[in-house]
Design an enzyme around this catalytic site. Structure first.
Site, PDB file in Angstrom:
ATOM      1  N   ARG A 104       0.857  -1.189   0.000  1.00  0.00           N
ATOM      2  CA  ARG A 104       0.000   0.000   0.000  1.00  0.00           C
ATOM      3  C   ARG A 104       0.878   1.218   0.000  1.00  0.00           C
ATOM      4  NH1 ARG A 104      -4.809   0.897   4.142  1.00  0.00           N
ATOM      5  NH2 ARG A 104      -3.098   1.259   5.576  1.00  0.00           N
ATOM      6  N   THR A 108      -1.110   7.558  -0.833  1.00  0.00           N
ATOM      7  CA  THR A 108      -2.336   7.456  -1.636  1.00  0.00           C
ATOM      8  C   THR A 108      -3.209   6.260  -1.232  1.00  0.00           C
ATOM      9  OG1 THR A 108      -1.261   6.040  -3.259  1.00  0.00           O
ATOM     10  CG2 THR A 108      -1.107   8.426  -3.628  1.00  0.00           C
ATOM     11  N   ASP A 200      -0.407  -2.975  11.995  1.00  0.00           N
ATOM     12  CA  ASP A 200       0.062  -3.389  10.673  1.00  0.00           C
ATOM     13  C   ASP A 200       0.381  -4.883  10.720  1.00  0.00           C
ATOM     14  OD1 ASP A 200       1.791  -1.933   8.075  1.00  0.00           O
ATOM     15  OD2 ASP A 200       2.069  -4.049   8.570  1.00  0.00           O
ATOM     16  N   ASP A 203       3.976  -6.020   9.702  1.00  0.00           N
ATOM     17  CA  ASP A 203       4.972  -5.639  10.716  1.00  0.00           C
ATOM     18  C   ASP A 203       4.848  -6.514  11.961  1.00  0.00           C
ATOM     19  OD1 ASP A 203       6.029  -3.716   9.101  1.00  0.00           O
ATOM     20  OD2 ASP A 203       5.037  -2.024  10.082  1.00  0.00           O
TER      21      ASP A 203
HETATM   22  C1  PRP Z   1      -1.512  -4.671   4.338  1.00  0.00           C
HETATM   23  C2  PRP Z   1      -2.409  -5.886   4.398  1.00  0.00           C
HETATM   24  C3  PRP Z   1      -3.187  -5.782   3.115  1.00  0.00           C
HETATM   25  C4  PRP Z   1      -3.335  -4.301   2.930  1.00  0.00           C
HETATM   26  C5  PRP Z   1      -4.734  -3.915   3.314  1.00  0.00           C
HETATM   27  O1  PRP Z   1      -0.440  -4.906   3.517  1.00  0.00           O
HETATM   28  O2  PRP Z   1      -1.705  -7.093   4.531  1.00  0.00           O
HETATM   29  O3  PRP Z   1      -2.520  -6.350   2.005  1.00  0.00           O
HETATM   30  O4  PRP Z   1      -2.398  -3.676   3.820  1.00  0.00           O
HETATM   31  O5  PRP Z   1      -4.954  -2.576   3.074  1.00  0.00           O
HETATM   32  P1  PRP Z   1      -5.975  -2.065   1.938  1.00  0.00           P
HETATM   33  O6  PRP Z   1      -7.198  -2.870   2.084  1.00  0.00           O
HETATM   34  O7  PRP Z   1      -6.150  -0.619   2.298  1.00  0.00           O
HETATM   35  O8  PRP Z   1      -5.307  -2.232   0.608  1.00  0.00           O
HETATM   36  P2  PRP Z   1       0.726  -3.834   3.285  1.00  0.00           P
HETATM   37  O9  PRP Z   1       0.434  -3.023   2.076  1.00  0.00           O
HETATM   38  O10 PRP Z   1       1.011  -3.096   4.552  1.00  0.00           O
HETATM   39  O11 PRP Z   1       1.934  -4.741   2.871  1.00  0.00           O
HETATM   40  P3  PRP Z   1       2.734  -5.858   3.711  1.00  0.00           P
HETATM   41  O12 PRP Z   1       1.789  -7.034   3.879  1.00  0.00           O
HETATM   42  O13 PRP Z   1       3.868  -6.185   2.832  1.00  0.00           O
HETATM   43  O14 PRP Z   1       3.132  -5.279   5.035  1.00  0.00           O
HETATM   44  N1  URA Z   2      -3.047  -2.906   6.660  1.00  0.00           N
HETATM   45  C1  URA Z   2      -2.748  -3.368   7.902  1.00  0.00           C
HETATM   46  O1  URA Z   2      -1.833  -4.197   8.059  1.00  0.00           O
HETATM   47  N2  URA Z   2      -3.482  -2.930   8.933  1.00  0.00           N
HETATM   48  C2  URA Z   2      -4.489  -2.037   8.793  1.00  0.00           C
HETATM   49  O2  URA Z   2      -5.125  -1.677   9.789  1.00  0.00           O
HETATM   50  C3  URA Z   2      -4.766  -1.564   7.501  1.00  0.00           C
HETATM   51  C4  URA Z   2      -4.034  -2.018   6.449  1.00  0.00           C
END
Ligand code: PRP
Ligand code: URA
Length: 209
Positions: A104, A108, A200, A203
């Protein structure tokens, strides 16, 4: 009508509460996610078609049920989807796996793709898309679009936590893909995080920041 099936099994809810707690360690978070993934997988596959095969028990021959059709696909949205994927593969070890690398953009909140790999014959398989979080739904919507481009027709989306805004957006973009979640939280905050949420997911799984 929430637009999602909530898997409100007491064991799922108990484990989810422990995952939400900020003092839960990375190691514990990963273990709970793997355990919950078994329970979610059980629910999301409860209507899979079966056929029968002839086997011999130590006592006699019988017609016994086995899964019908082509091997299903788990499609993991990286990184955090892998936490659900690993546990689900323990229940269905013969499944095929697609990986969709998306992050993400923090400003944006749009989904940026960095990796895509999927098995063949996607159109003939059930595809179960996994990601713990459905926030804006930008990631899930983009992932399902890519899978449709590759021919997937029969899909389900499974997450742990969903925001009402995300469910609405996902249902509008992909009305043909049912959503399964362990909980629907209040809303998104101004940074696009689910509240109260669990933070997150990536994380917390991997101990990054
Ligand atoms: C997180 C989560 C989803 C996304 C959800 O991933 O695992 O993929 O955010 O958010 P959205 O519905 O607003 O798109 P992130 O982009 O943080 O990546 P990561 O799993 O690599 O930490
Ligand atoms: N992605 C995450 O990992 N947590 C949230 O709350 C939203 C998006």
């Amino acid at each position: 009508m929430s637009g999602a099936t909530v898997i409100d099994h007491p064991l799922v809810q108990h484990k989810l509460t422990r995952m939400r707690m900020k003092e839960t360690s990375t190691q514990e978070f990963r273990r709970l996610l793997r355990e919950i993934s078994h329970l979610l997988c059980y629910e999301v596959t409860r209507d899979l078609k079966t056929t029968t095969t002839t086997i011999e028990t130590p006592i006699m021959e019988m017609e016994a049920p086995i899964l019908a059709g082509k091997k299903l696909v788990f499609a993991s949205i990286l990184r955090a989807g892998n936490g659900l994927l690993e546990g689900m593969l323990e229940l269905i070890p013969s499944a095929r796996v697609a990986h969709i690398g998306l992050y993400r953009d923090p400003k944006t909140l749009t989904a940026v793709e960095y990796y895509f790999k999927a098995p063949s014959e996607m159109g003939e398989r059930l595809v179960i898309v996994v990601d713990p979080m459905l926030a804006t739904a930008n990631s899930a919507i983009a992932a399902v679009e890519r899978l449709k481009e590759r021919g997937a027709r029969n899909m389900r989306f499974v997450c742990l936590l969903a925001a009402p805004e995300g469910i609405k957006a996902f249902n509008e973009a992909h009305p043909d893909v049912p959503v399964y979640t362990a909980a629907i939280d209040q809303q998104l905050n101004d940074k696009g995080y689910i509240i109260p949420g669990l933070g997150d997911a990536g994380d917390r799984m991997y101990g990054t920041k």
